[in-house]
Design a protein around this motif. Structure first.
Motif, PDB file in Angstrom:
ATOM      1  N   PRO A  96       7.416  47.601 -31.326  1.00  0.00           N
ATOM      2  CA  PRO A  96       8.369  48.319 -30.484  1.00  0.00           C
ATOM      3  C   PRO A  96       9.130  47.440 -29.494  1.00  0.00           C
ATOM      4  O   PRO A  96      10.227  47.794 -29.065  1.00  0.00           O
ATOM      5  CB  PRO A  96       7.499  49.326 -29.743  1.00  0.00           C
ATOM      6  CG  PRO A  96       6.172  48.660 -29.662  1.00  0.00           C
ATOM      7  CD  PRO A  96       6.043  47.839 -30.915  1.00  0.00           C
ATOM      8  N   SER A  97       8.548  46.299 -29.116  1.00  0.00           N
ATOM      9  CA  SER A  97       9.216  45.440 -28.128  1.00  0.00           C
ATOM     10  C   SER A  97       8.806  43.988 -28.330  1.00  0.00           C
ATOM     11  O   SER A  97       7.712  43.701 -28.833  1.00  0.00           O
ATOM     12  CB  SER A  97       8.881  45.891 -26.703  1.00  0.00           C
ATOM     13  OG  SER A  97       7.496  45.817 -26.464  1.00  0.00           O
ATOM     14  N   ASN A  98       9.675  43.081 -27.954  1.00  0.00           N
ATOM     15  CA  ASN A  98       9.412  41.644 -28.084  1.00  0.00           C
ATOM     16  C   ASN A  98       8.161  41.256 -27.311  1.00  0.00           C
ATOM     17  O   ASN A  98       7.890  41.806 -26.244  1.00  0.00           O
ATOM     18  CB  ASN A  98      10.590  40.833 -27.539  1.00  0.00           C
ATOM     19  CG  ASN A  98      11.874  41.057 -28.303  1.00  0.00           C
ATOM     20  OD1 ASN A  98      11.894  41.693 -29.349  1.00  0.00           O
ATOM     21  ND2 ASN A  98      12.960  40.541 -27.770  1.00  0.00           N
ATOM     22  N   GLY A  99       7.408  40.281 -27.828  1.00  0.00           N
ATOM     23  CA  GLY A  99       6.261  39.764 -27.095  1.00  0.00           C
ATOM     24  C   GLY A  99       5.205  39.202 -28.017  1.00  0.00           C
ATOM     25  O   GLY A  99       5.367  39.135 -29.235  1.00  0.00           O
ATOM     26  N   LYS A 100       4.109  38.805 -27.410  1.00  0.00           N
ATOM     27  CA  LYS A 100       2.959  38.295 -28.148  1.00  0.00           C
ATOM     28  C   LYS A 100       1.984  39.448 -28.361  1.00  0.00           C
ATOM     29  O   LYS A 100       1.689  40.197 -27.434  1.00  0.00           O
ATOM     30  CB  LYS A 100       2.287  37.161 -27.383  1.00  0.00           C
ATOM     31  CG  LYS A 100       3.129  35.903 -27.308  1.00  0.00           C
ATOM     32  CD  LYS A 100       2.411  34.816 -26.532  1.00  0.00           C
ATOM     33  CE  LYS A 100       3.183  33.523 -26.523  1.00  0.00           C
ATOM     34  NZ  LYS A 100       4.434  33.589 -25.788  1.00  0.00           N
ATOM     35  N   TYR A 101       1.488  39.557 -29.584  1.00  0.00           N
ATOM     36  CA  TYR A 101       0.564  40.628 -29.958  1.00  0.00           C
ATOM     37  C   TYR A 101      -0.701  40.022 -30.547  1.00  0.00           C
ATOM     38  O   TYR A 101      -0.652  39.006 -31.243  1.00  0.00           O
ATOM     39  CB  TYR A 101       1.200  41.543 -31.011  1.00  0.00           C
ATOM     40  CG  TYR A 101       2.292  42.439 -30.472  1.00  0.00           C
ATOM     41  CD1 TYR A 101       2.056  43.792 -30.253  1.00  0.00           C
ATOM     42  CD2 TYR A 101       3.553  41.938 -30.178  1.00  0.00           C
ATOM     43  CE1 TYR A 101       3.062  44.617 -29.756  1.00  0.00           C
ATOM     44  CE2 TYR A 101       4.558  42.758 -29.680  1.00  0.00           C
ATOM     45  CZ  TYR A 101       4.305  44.101 -29.478  1.00  0.00           C
ATOM     46  OH  TYR A 101       5.294  44.902 -28.980  1.00  0.00           O
ATOM     47  N   PHE A 102      -1.827  40.676 -30.277  1.00  0.00           N
ATOM     48  CA  PHE A 102      -3.092  40.319 -30.916  1.00  0.00           C
ATOM     49  C   PHE A 102      -3.342  41.347 -32.014  1.00  0.00           C
ATOM     50  O   PHE A 102      -3.270  42.557 -31.763  1.00  0.00           O
ATOM     51  CB  PHE A 102      -4.254  40.338 -29.918  1.00  0.00           C
ATOM     52  CG  PHE A 102      -5.579  40.108 -30.591  1.00  0.00           C
ATOM     53  CD1 PHE A 102      -6.002  38.824 -30.886  1.00  0.00           C
ATOM     54  CD2 PHE A 102      -6.391  41.168 -30.948  1.00  0.00           C
ATOM     55  CE1 PHE A 102      -7.208  38.596 -31.523  1.00  0.00           C
ATOM     56  CE2 PHE A 102      -7.597  40.960 -31.585  1.00  0.00           C
ATOM     57  CZ  PHE A 102      -8.009  39.672 -31.871  1.00  0.00           C
ATOM     58  N   PHE A 103      -3.628  40.861 -33.236  1.00  0.00           N
ATOM     59  CA  PHE A 103      -3.957  41.733 -34.357  1.00  0.00           C
ATOM     60  C   PHE A 103      -5.300  41.315 -34.933  1.00  0.00           C
ATOM     61  O   PHE A 103      -5.640  40.129 -34.937  1.00  0.00           O
ATOM     62  CB  PHE A 103      -2.899  41.643 -35.468  1.00  0.00           C
ATOM     63  CG  PHE A 103      -1.554  42.169 -35.064  1.00  0.00           C
ATOM     64  CD1 PHE A 103      -1.313  43.530 -34.984  1.00  0.00           C
ATOM     65  CD2 PHE A 103      -0.525  41.292 -34.753  1.00  0.00           C
ATOM     66  CE1 PHE A 103      -0.065  44.016 -34.606  1.00  0.00           C
ATOM     67  CE2 PHE A 103       0.723  41.758 -34.379  1.00  0.00           C
ATOM     68  CZ  PHE A 103       0.952  43.127 -34.301  1.00  0.00           C
ATOM     69  N   SER A 143      -7.923  37.594 -37.698  1.00  0.00           N
ATOM     70  CA  SER A 143      -7.402  37.987 -36.388  1.00  0.00           C
ATOM     71  C   SER A 143      -6.639  36.822 -35.783  1.00  0.00           C
ATOM     72  O   SER A 143      -6.878  35.664 -36.114  1.00  0.00           O
ATOM     73  CB  SER A 143      -8.527  38.418 -35.447  1.00  0.00           C
ATOM     74  OG  SER A 143      -9.386  37.334 -35.158  1.00  0.00           O
ATOM     75  N   GLY A 144      -5.714  37.154 -34.873  1.00  0.00           N
ATOM     76  CA  GLY A 144      -4.964  36.117 -34.194  1.00  0.00           C
ATOM     77  C   GLY A 144      -3.828  36.687 -33.370  1.00  0.00           C
ATOM     78  O   GLY A 144      -3.598  37.900 -33.339  1.00  0.00           O
ATOM     79  N   ILE A 145      -3.117  35.797 -32.703  1.00  0.00           N
ATOM     80  CA  ILE A 145      -1.988  36.156 -31.836  1.00  0.00           C
ATOM     81  C   ILE A 145      -0.697  35.795 -32.558  1.00  0.00           C
ATOM     82  O   ILE A 145      -0.579  34.695 -33.102  1.00  0.00           O
ATOM     83  CB  ILE A 145      -2.090  35.431 -30.485  1.00  0.00           C
ATOM     84  CG1 ILE A 145      -3.365  35.883 -29.759  1.00  0.00           C
ATOM     85  CG2 ILE A 145      -0.845  35.684 -29.637  1.00  0.00           C
ATOM     86  CD1 ILE A 145      -3.691  35.096 -28.518  1.00  0.00           C
ATOM     87  N   VAL A 146       0.252  36.734 -32.541  1.00  0.00           N
ATOM     88  CA  VAL A 146       1.503  36.572 -33.268  1.00  0.00           C
ATOM     89  C   VAL A 146       2.670  36.881 -32.334  1.00  0.00           C
ATOM     90  O   VAL A 146       2.655  37.900 -31.641  1.00  0.00           O
ATOM     91  CB  VAL A 146       1.551  37.521 -34.485  1.00  0.00           C
ATOM     92  CG1 VAL A 146       2.852  37.364 -35.248  1.00  0.00           C
ATOM     93  CG2 VAL A 146       0.350  37.293 -35.395  1.00  0.00           C
ATOM     94  N   GLU A 147       3.684  36.012 -32.315  1.00  0.00           N
ATOM     95  CA  GLU A 147       4.924  36.267 -31.576  1.00  0.00           C
ATOM     96  C   GLU A 147       5.770  37.222 -32.412  1.00  0.00           C
ATOM     97  O   GLU A 147       6.044  36.949 -33.582  1.00  0.00           O
ATOM     98  CB  GLU A 147       5.680  34.956 -31.351  1.00  0.00           C
ATOM     99  CG  GLU A 147       6.946  35.106 -30.551  1.00  0.00           C
ATOM    100  CD  GLU A 147       6.706  35.192 -29.050  1.00  0.00           C
ATOM    101  OE1 GLU A 147       7.481  35.903 -28.396  1.00  0.00           O
ATOM    102  OE2 GLU A 147       5.766  34.560 -28.549  1.00  0.00           O
TER     103      GLU A 147
END
Length: 182
Positions: A96-103, A143-147
């Motif tokens: 929904p919005s720009n940023g860093k996400y953890f999946f 798992s990890g962090i994605v821009e």
């Protein structure tokens, strides 16, 4: 000159004698200057410092899904989805919005298999991969962090050497994510 005291209630209280509303913290000798924290002339409430990790979601698989050589995994039930951004029909999370996400995701196979490659994909490209080589039923986690940028689709793809049913046991097969506070 300011003085910090701990009161009987356990609260820290600043007493100032020079009416400057500032606290100076002496720096170690390796730094060239002291550091100053300037406080406002009103009460400061720090109860909401940080923010919330929203949007966030947790989706699980509650009905058996048969997967061939490569397929998108559909997590058909949600425990929560604060922004309604995960689609239980097609397995897609729309950013929904720009940023860093953890999946994070985990898959459990119901029977023996040769290998499993678990991929979290963003905009059609593998960005996180989990791998397991097994002969009995087992699990793989990624798992990890994605821009991410608004509108991109994030989903889970599974590659297996054989056709397989995925386990629906509680907590064994899920996909979750949240936006990091920055």
């Amino acid at each position: 000159m300011a003085e910090i005291r701990i009161q009987q209630t356990g609260a820290l209280k600043l007493f100032e004698n020079d009416n400057t509303s500032s606290i100076t913290i002496a720096s170690p000798s390796s730094l060239s200057a002291n550091r100053t924290i300037t406080l406002p002339d009103a009460d400061v409430d720090l109860t909401n410092v940080g923010g919330t990790n929203t949007p966030n979601f947790l989706a699980r698989m509650t009905s058996t899904q048969n997967v061939g050589s490569e397929a998108t995994v559909i997590f058909n039930a949600e425990d929560f989805d604060t922004g309604s951004d995960y689609n239980v029909s097609n397995g897609e999370f729309t950013v929904p919005s720009n940023g860093k996400y953890f999946f994070a995701t985990a898959i459990t196979a119901a029977a023996s298999y040769g290998s499993m490659f678990l991929n979290i994909r963003k905009a059609g490209t593998h960005v996180i991969r989990g791998v397991t080589i097994q002969t009995n039923a087992g699990s793989v986690v990624a798992s990890g962090i994605v821009e991410c940028t608004a509108g991109q689709v994030v989903l889970v793809r599974l590659e297996m050497g054989t056709q397989q049913n995925l386990s629906t046991s509680a907590g064994h097969t899920f996909f979750c994510g949240f936006k990091l506070i920055t």
